[in-house]
Motif scaffolding. Structure first.
Motif, PDB file in Angstrom:
ATOM      1  N   GLN A  85       2.039  -2.424  10.028  1.00 57.85           N
ATOM      2  CA  GLN A  85       2.489  -2.400   8.637  1.00 57.85           C
ATOM      3  C   GLN A  85       4.017  -2.302   8.614  1.00 57.85           C
ATOM      4  OE1 GLN A  85       0.248   1.031   7.412  1.00 57.85           O
ATOM      5  NE2 GLN A  85      -1.380  -0.174   6.491  1.00 57.85           N
ATOM      6  N   ALA A 124      -2.753   8.860  10.044  1.00 57.22           N
ATOM      7  CA  ALA A 124      -4.034   8.168  10.185  1.00 57.22           C
ATOM      8  C   ALA A 124      -5.004   8.612   9.104  1.00 57.22           C
ATOM      9  CB  ALA A 124      -4.616   8.419  11.575  1.00 57.22           C
ATOM     10  N   ALA A 125      -5.002   9.907   8.804  1.00 52.77           N
ATOM     11  CA  ALA A 125      -5.897  10.427   7.768  1.00 52.77           C
ATOM     12  C   ALA A 125      -5.577   9.828   6.404  1.00 52.77           C
ATOM     13  CB  ALA A 125      -5.791  11.947   7.709  1.00 52.77           C
ATOM     14  N   ALA A 126      -4.293   9.494   6.191  1.00 50.51           N
ATOM     15  CA  ALA A 126      -3.884   8.906   4.915  1.00 50.51           C
ATOM     16  C   ALA A 126      -4.175   7.419   4.839  1.00 50.51           C
ATOM     17  CB  ALA A 126      -2.395   9.157   4.683  1.00 50.51           C
ATOM     18  N   GLY A 127      -4.475   6.788   5.998  1.00 52.70           N
ATOM     19  CA  GLY A 127      -4.810   5.367   6.007  1.00 52.70           C
ATOM     20  C   GLY A 127      -3.777   4.468   6.633  1.00 52.70           C
ATOM     21  N   MET A 128      -2.730   5.018   7.221  1.00 56.91           N
ATOM     22  CA  MET A 128      -1.691   4.199   7.839  1.00 56.91           C
ATOM     23  C   MET A 128      -2.220   3.498   9.083  1.00 56.91           C
ATOM     24  SD  MET A 128       2.139   5.338   9.037  1.00 56.91           S
ATOM     25  CE  MET A 128       2.769   5.344   7.358  1.00 56.91           C
ATOM     26  N   LYS A 129      -1.750   2.267   9.316  1.00 64.39           N
ATOM     27  CA  LYS A 129      -2.172   1.480  10.466  1.00 64.39           C
ATOM     28  C   LYS A 129      -0.960   0.848  11.130  1.00 64.39           C
ATOM     29  CE  LYS A 129      -6.582   0.250   8.247  1.00 64.39           C
ATOM     30  NZ  LYS A 129      -7.419  -0.884   7.747  1.00 64.39           N
ATOM     31  N   GLU A 184       1.447  -4.957   4.217  1.00 64.03           N
ATOM     32  CA  GLU A 184       0.612  -5.456   5.300  1.00 64.03           C
ATOM     33  C   GLU A 184       0.019  -6.790   4.897  1.00 64.03           C
ATOM     34  OE1 GLU A 184      -2.522  -2.643   6.011  1.00 64.03           O
ATOM     35  OE2 GLU A 184      -3.827  -3.570   4.522  1.00 64.03           O
ATOM     36  N   PHE A 236       1.004   5.457   0.792  1.00 64.74           N
ATOM     37  CA  PHE A 236       0.353   6.595   1.433  1.00 64.74           C
ATOM     38  C   PHE A 236       1.156   7.862   1.161  1.00 64.74           C
ATOM     39  CE2 PHE A 236      -0.318   2.980   4.459  1.00 64.74           C
ATOM     40  CZ  PHE A 236      -1.645   2.758   4.144  1.00 64.74           C
ATOM     41  N   LYS A 247       0.849  -1.186   0.000  1.00 69.43           N
ATOM     42  CA  LYS A 247       0.000   0.000   0.000  1.00 69.43           C
ATOM     43  C   LYS A 247       0.886   1.238   0.000  1.00 69.43           C
ATOM     44  CE  LYS A 247      -4.196  -1.824   2.164  1.00 69.43           C
ATOM     45  NZ  LYS A 247      -5.217  -1.606   3.214  1.00 69.43           N
TER      46      LYS A 247
END
Length: 398
Positions: A359, A351-356, A394, A320, A318
Motif C-alpha cells: 500500500q 495488521a489488526a487495523a487492516g494494513m497490508k 492500494e 486506518f 483506505k
C-alpha cells in the motif's frame, strides 16, 4: 514546483532541529518553575534570582525518568548549555557540572540570543497557542486536488486573522511572516509544492508546539542525521520479541524469509538508530556482528503520486486508525515519493487495523505525504500521538 518542495524540506528540516531544542528547553523551564526547582538563591551574601543548582537538576531528571543515569542527565544539560538555552550565572563554565553550581535559563534573565531564527520560533509558538486556544473556524478540514486535509489554514484567511489579532500591521508584512514560518518548518503547504502567498493555498502546522518532548531526544539528533540518503532504506516501527535485552526489530514480508532490522522505538530515538538498513541474523552465530543487506522492495512497480490520484485510476483509498502499543505500531515504511508499506507485523496494531504490504502512504494524521520520502513520513509518525490515522492507496480488485 517540485523543486520548491524539496528545497523547502531540506532547509526546514535543519531549522526544525534547532526549533526542537528551543521548544524542549522551554518546556523544561516551565516545568522547573512549576516544581519550584528554579528560585532565588543566596550565596556569599548575594542573591541570584531564578536559578537552579547543577546537582539538584541532575537528581530531578533522574527522579522524573528524563534520564537513566547521571551521565545522561549531564549530557542533556550540556546540550542545552551549548545551544545557549542555559548558562552558568557568571558564564564561568562552558561545561555543565554535576556540582553545587548555579545555572539559569537565558530566557529568565533576558540574555537569550534573539536572532532571526529564535524570533520566528517564538512568534510561531505564540500564534500556534493563540489558534489552539481561541474558538475560531480558521483550522478546518479542506480539500485540495481531490485530497482531504485536516486542520488546514487558507493563506488569505490566515492573513486576515493576523491583521484582526494585531499580530501584523499590513497584509504585506503578514505575507512575509507566513513565508518565514514556512521557511523555518513551522508550517508547510499541504503537498509541499508552493511558497506562502496571499491566496487560496492550504497550509498546515508542521510543528506541534504542545507535544511533550522527551529530553532524551536532544541526545539522539545524530541518529536522525545519520540515516543514509538512499531512498530504499527501510524504517521499522515494531520491536521483535518481549525480552528486555533484545533491541532488534522484526520485518514481516510476503516472502518466507525473515529479516531483522535495526531501527527506532517510538518511545525514544534510541542509540540503535545509527543504521537503518535490514540485517540478516543467524541464531547460531548470535555473537557475530550483523551483516548489512537490503532486501528487494515488495512493489512490483513504482508509481508516481499523479498516477495514484488519477481520476478513474485503479487505485482506491483506505483509512486506518492504528493505536500504538508499548513497542510501536507494527509496520515498515520504505521508499521515496510516494512511500509504501514494505512489511507488516502480523501480530501488531497495524495488521489488526487492516494494513497490508504494497500500500502507498497517502497521508498521516491528515497531512498529505505523497511528496515525502520515508524519513519525513517516519518523523511524522514518531513525533505525533500514539494513535495515528494512516490514509493509504492500494490497487483495487476488479
Amino acid at each position: 514546483m517540485e523543486g520548491i518542495g524539496n528545497t523547502m524540506q531540506k532547509k526546514a528540516a535543519e531549522l526544525e532541529r534547532m526549533a526542537e531544542v528551543f521548544v524542549t528547553g522551554e518546556q523544561l523551564r516551565l516545568r522547573l518553575h512549576e516544581a519550584k526547582v528554579i528560585k532565588d538563591r543566596r550565596h556569599h551574601l548575594r542573591t541570584y534570582p531564578n536559578c537552579f543548582v547543577g546537582k539538584e537538576i541532575v537528581d530531578w531528571l533522574i527522579e522524573h525518568k528524563e534520564a537513566s543515569d547521571r551521565e545522561n542527565a549531564m549530557r542533556i544539560m550540556q546540550k542545552l548549555l551549548e545551544q545557549r538555552i542555559i548558562h552558568h550565572v557568571c558564564d564561568e563554565h562552558n561545561e555543565f557540572k554535576d556540582m553545587k553550581l548555579f545555572y539559569r535559563f537565558r530566557k529568565d534573565d533576558g540574555t537569550f540570543p534573539l536572532d532571526t531564527e529564535a524570533k520566528v520560533f517564538m512568534r510561531g509558538q505564540r500564534i500556534y497557542d493563540k489558534l489552539m486556544n481561541s474558538e475560531n473556524s480558521l483550522l478546518q478540514s479542506r480539500e485540495e486536488e481531490g485530497v482531504m486535509f485536516e486542520k488546514t489554514l487558507m493563506a488569505s484567511e490566515f492573513i486576515d486573522w493576523l491583521l484582526q489579532e494585531g499580530e501584523m500591521p499590513s497584509r504585506i508584512e503578514a505575507e512575509r511572516l507566513g513565508r518565514r514560518l514556512l521557511e523555518h518548518g513551522i508550517i508547510q503547504h499541504v503537498s509541499n509544492k508552493h511558497h506562502f502567498v496571499d491566496g487560496a493555498l492550504l497550509f498546515q502546522f508542521r510543528m506541534n508546539f504542545r507535544r511533550r518532548r522527551r529530553l532524551i531526544e536532544l541526545l539522539n539528533e545524530h541518529c536522525r542525521s545519520s540515516i543514509p540518503e538512499n531512498h530504499d532504506s527501510p524504517f521499522c516501527l515494531r520491536k521483535q520479541g518481549s525480552e528486555g535485552g533484545n533491541t532488534s526489530f522484526l520485518s514481516v514480508s510476503p516472502s518466507k524469509e525473515i529479516k531483522v532490522v535495526c531501527a527506532v522505538r517510538r518511545s525514544s530515538l534510541s542509540s540503535s538508530c545509527g543504521s537503518s538498513g535490514y540485517y540478516s541474523s543467524s541464531p547460531t552465530l548470535s555473537s557475530s556482528p550483523p551483516v548489512l543487506c537490503n532486501p528487494k522492495s515488495v512493489l512490483k512497480k513504482q508509481v508516481s503520486p499523479e498516477e495514484l490520484q488519477a481520476p478513474g485510476g485503479p487505485y482506491i483509498k483506505k483509512t486506518f486508525t492504528i493505536v500504538g502499543d508499548a513497542v510501536g505500531w507494527g509496520f515498515v515504511v520504505r521508499g521515496s515519493t510516494p512511500c509504501h508499506i514494505q512489511a507488516v507485523d502480523p501480530g501488531g496494531p497495524a495488521a489488526a487495523a487492516g494494513m497490508k504490504v504494497c500500500q502507498f502512504v497517502l497521508a498521516v494524521n491528515g497531512m498529505n505525504v505523497l511528496h515525502m520520502d520515508y524519513r519525513g513520513v517516519s518523523n511524522l509518525i514518531l513525533t505525533g500521538p500514539r494513535t495515528v490515522v494512516m490514509e493509504v492507496m492500494e490497487e483495487g480488485e476488479y
